[in-house]
Design a protein around this motif. Sequence first.
Motif: not given
Length: 237
Positions: A21, A27-28, A30, A35
């Motif tokens: 992010c 966080q990953s 998306q 994130c």
Amino acid sequence: MELSTKVFSRENCSIFFNQHCFLCRLQSAQRAGLCSGCLRDLPRIAPACRRCALPLTGVESLVCGRCLKKPPPFERCITAFAYAFPINQLLPRIKYDSRPENLGWLADAMALELGEAPRPEILVPVPLAPARLRRRGYNQAELLARRLGRRLDIAVDRQSLGKPRDTPHQMTLAGAERRRNLKGAFCWNGPAYRHLALVDDVMTTGTTVSEIANLLLRQGVARIDVWVLARTPAPGD
């Protein structure tokens, strides 16, 4: 030939593949490089007036009282965010600290906000005066329009709208002074498009886009929308 291991370090690979992010870095990513938590927490205006993008006090109408009494010269304004943290920290850095790298994910997030909104035939970035463009080195509205154009498959007209003379910053002026400051500041040498969207980073009072929209209407453009990354509160709110 040996490839340098530095090129394939964990940090560089993460940036290349956009795995983390852009905001929290934890966080990953998306959607739009963020994130789900950071994307959800970005400040938004909802419900918003379809004409000026200011908050609606009720849900009985899609247009606010101000716009019902005095409609703006543009048909619709769509904004991705409210001008609040962290957007109000990021956008000044983009403009004044030579940090345009955040425009990528901001444009992607804005593309998500556009949803099923009618697509114009062309995007037109709000221009900078030549002297200011030389000092800054880039026009953030143009970079934003180019990224949106690629994402949405819409052409960008960077030549037709110009600002031949520099003007004082609008943020230092009151309402009537803002209008006098921009009177005759823009010029148009493009075609009479059926539908275009003006693209800018921030909309405050709407004086700039209204001045441009009135000019374009006089030049035969049929419909003008405004797409901005962020909308500030109305004066006094």
